[in-house]
Design a protein around this motif. Sequence first.
Motif, PDB file in Angstrom:
ATOM      1  N   GLN A  13      49.728  35.374  35.431  1.00 18.05           N
ATOM      2  CA  GLN A  13      48.950  35.696  36.633  1.00 18.05           C
ATOM      3  C   GLN A  13      47.675  34.873  36.777  1.00 18.05           C
ATOM      4  OE1 GLN A  13      48.342  39.941  36.510  1.00 18.05           O
ATOM      5  NE2 GLN A  13      50.532  40.359  36.436  1.00 18.05           N
TER       6      GLN A  13
ATOM      7  N   LYS B 129      37.751  39.574  35.066  1.00 20.80           N
ATOM      8  CA  LYS B 129      36.746  39.865  34.029  1.00 20.80           C
ATOM      9  C   LYS B 129      37.276  40.871  33.021  1.00 20.80           C
ATOM     10  CE  LYS B 129      34.099  43.188  34.646  1.00 20.80           C
ATOM     11  NZ  LYS B 129      33.219  44.167  35.317  1.00 20.80           N
ATOM     12  N   SER B 130      37.879  41.911  33.566  1.00 20.61           N
ATOM     13  CA  SER B 130      38.395  42.962  32.693  1.00 20.61           C
ATOM     14  C   SER B 130      39.438  42.392  31.727  1.00 20.61           C
ATOM     15  CB  SER B 130      38.987  44.061  33.565  1.00 20.61           C
ATOM     16  OG  SER B 130      39.618  45.011  32.772  1.00 20.61           O
ATOM     17  N   GLN B 131      40.329  41.555  32.261  1.00 19.30           N
ATOM     18  CA  GLN B 131      41.376  40.981  31.400  1.00 19.30           C
ATOM     19  C   GLN B 131      40.776  40.043  30.348  1.00 19.30           C
ATOM     20  OE1 GLN B 131      44.213  39.363  34.202  1.00 19.30           O
ATOM     21  NE2 GLN B 131      44.190  41.287  35.315  1.00 19.30           N
TER      22      GLN B 131
ATOM     23  N   PHE C 155      50.817  41.733  27.171  1.00 17.43           N
ATOM     24  CA  PHE C 155      49.576  41.549  27.925  1.00 17.43           C
ATOM     25  C   PHE C 155      49.302  40.058  28.101  1.00 17.43           C
ATOM     26  CE2 PHE C 155      45.077  41.044  28.566  1.00 17.43           C
ATOM     27  CZ  PHE C 155      44.635  42.167  29.240  1.00 17.43           C
TER      28      PHE C 155
ATOM     29  N   MET D 237      51.662  38.406  30.581  1.00 17.23           N
ATOM     30  CA  MET D 237      51.337  38.739  31.982  1.00 17.23           C
ATOM     31  C   MET D 237      50.061  38.016  32.407  1.00 17.23           C
ATOM     32  SD  MET D 237      52.292  42.713  32.670  1.00 17.23           S
ATOM     33  CE  MET D 237      51.891  43.436  31.093  1.00 17.23           C
ATOM     34  N   PHE D 238      49.089  37.963  31.491  1.00 15.65           N
ATOM     35  CA  PHE D 238      47.825  37.288  31.795  1.00 15.65           C
ATOM     36  C   PHE D 238      48.080  35.807  32.079  1.00 15.65           C
ATOM     37  CE2 PHE D 238      44.185  34.802  30.220  1.00 15.65           C
ATOM     38  CZ  PHE D 238      43.198  35.264  31.079  1.00 15.65           C
TER      39      PHE D 238
ATOM     40  N   GLN E 203      31.527  38.273  35.623  1.00 16.94           N
ATOM     41  CA  GLN E 203      30.638  39.410  35.922  1.00 16.94           C
ATOM     42  C   GLN E 203      29.569  38.992  36.933  1.00 16.94           C
ATOM     43  OE1 GLN E 203      30.242  42.899  34.092  1.00 16.94           O
ATOM     44  NE2 GLN E 203      29.536  42.894  36.213  1.00 16.94           N
TER      45      GLN E 203
ATOM     46  N   LEU F 148      43.052  46.867  20.292  1.00 15.40           N
ATOM     47  CA  LEU F 148      42.819  47.700  21.481  1.00 15.40           C
ATOM     48  C   LEU F 148      44.101  48.346  21.994  1.00 15.40           C
ATOM     49  CD1 LEU F 148      40.334  45.408  23.471  1.00 15.40           C
ATOM     50  CD2 LEU F 148      39.796  47.599  22.418  1.00 15.40           C
ATOM     51  N   LEU F 149      45.166  47.547  22.024  1.00 19.66           N
ATOM     52  CA  LEU F 149      46.408  48.048  22.638  1.00 19.66           C
ATOM     53  C   LEU F 149      47.308  48.776  21.655  1.00 19.66           C
ATOM     54  CD1 LEU F 149      47.318  45.125  25.087  1.00 19.66           C
ATOM     55  CD2 LEU F 149      45.857  47.103  25.450  1.00 19.66           C
TER      56      LEU F 149
ATOM     57  N   ARG G  45      37.840  40.262  29.012  1.00 20.31           N
ATOM     58  CA  ARG G  45      37.198  41.064  27.957  1.00 20.31           C
ATOM     59  C   ARG G  45      38.224  41.528  26.930  1.00 20.31           C
ATOM     60  NH1 ARG G  45      32.151  40.130  28.628  1.00 20.31           N
ATOM     61  NH2 ARG G  45      31.043  40.907  30.447  1.00 20.31           N
ATOM     62  N   TYR G  46      39.405  41.923  27.392  1.00 22.74           N
ATOM     63  CA  TYR G  46      40.445  42.348  26.452  1.00 22.74           C
ATOM     64  C   TYR G  46      40.836  41.221  25.518  1.00 22.74           C
ATOM     65  CZ  TYR G  46      41.338  47.030  28.099  1.00 22.74           C
ATOM     66  OH  TYR G  46      41.203  48.364  28.361  1.00 22.74           O
TER      67      TYR G  46
ATOM     68  N   HIS H 299      36.247  40.832  39.376  1.00 28.45           N
ATOM     69  CA  HIS H 299      36.245  42.088  38.600  1.00 28.45           C
ATOM     70  C   HIS H 299      37.546  42.230  37.802  1.00 28.45           C
ATOM     71  CE1 HIS H 299      35.789  46.348  37.637  1.00 28.45           C
ATOM     72  NE2 HIS H 299      37.024  46.511  38.080  1.00 28.45           N
ATOM     73  N   SER H 300      38.647  41.977  38.476  1.00 29.58           N
ATOM     74  CA  SER H 300      39.955  42.120  37.834  1.00 29.58           C
ATOM     75  C   SER H 300      40.122  41.117  36.685  1.00 29.58           C
ATOM     76  CB  SER H 300      41.032  41.926  38.913  1.00 29.58           C
ATOM     77  OG  SER H 300      42.282  41.922  38.338  1.00 29.58           O
TER      78      SER H 300
END
Lengths: 91, 229
Positions: free
Chosen positions: A28, A56-58, A21, A24-25, A72, A11-12, A60-61, A53-54
């Motif tokens: 955090q 969840k997005s991470q 990524f 940082m994940f 979700q 993806l990245l 999924r990546y 939401h925030s």
Amino acid sequence: MTLNTEKLVSLLGTEEAAQRFVEMFQQQWPEQLAALKQALKDEDWENASNTAHSLKSQCRYLGLDNLADILQNIENQPDSSHDLSLFPPVF
Amino acid sequence: MQILLVDDDLTLSPLTKEYLEAKGYTVTLRHSGDEGLNAFKSGNYDGCILDVKMPMKDGFSLAEDIRKISPDMPILFLTGAIQKEERIRGLALGADDYITKPFSMEELFLRVRNTLKRSANQQKQADKSVHQIGQYRFDVATRELYGGPEMIKLTAIEAKLLQLFCESDNGIIRRDIALQRIWGDEDMLKGRSLNVYVSKLRTFLSEDPAIEILNVHGEGYQMVVREST
């Protein structure tokens, strides 16, 4: 729980970006998870939904789809009861 | 090309910025809708990438504000699994494209590139256009105004202002938006300059009594061309 970085690299675009990524994940995650739990405890539904939401997005990546699905549900219906036992305190 | 990226995801957004910069774009990154709007007002962007879900001011509200300033600004939305209602709201706001998280950076880059290319082509078409204003004919590309005793070559600012009148709904332009689109800010001194440029356009178009540029109190100006009887 192990992180699947193969999907992340695709993806990245580069291993270096994927590594950053992940770092940082990992850095955090404990703070954001604590914020989510606190918002749910305080019945601050808007804040809980935004934090979910925030996160969840991470997830999924990182291919953490089970966690992303739970997040979700929290995002959509923060005032329902949710099982957070699957969430590791750290990665 | 300058891109405004507004995304509250502190993990992903710096990487998105870096990826697009490696592809040759200049990217300004902001993490909230309000910060994004301030950046838009003070910058000169070719396109915007807006996360839909952000606390306080979401991406759709930000897009509405951006469209008031710059109706044709290309906007690409970043979104999670999108609901039908959200998609309709975004399309109603004139979304140029959506991309769903998790997205690949390569796909984002291609969508941004295509969106900006389409927009540039549309702008080229608009710049080639010729507007009929009463007895006058205004060629946007050459900035030439025909129809008076002699052809008038407009300055860049005069031409931009006249183009705004020609392309606006009902000939109305809001003062703050005119300042933004011509000079990129709402400075009071520029406001006085705007009055001067409006007066100049009135003079240039004065041969045709059917044309008026009216002051609209609290709003801005309206160019009216009455039908000849």
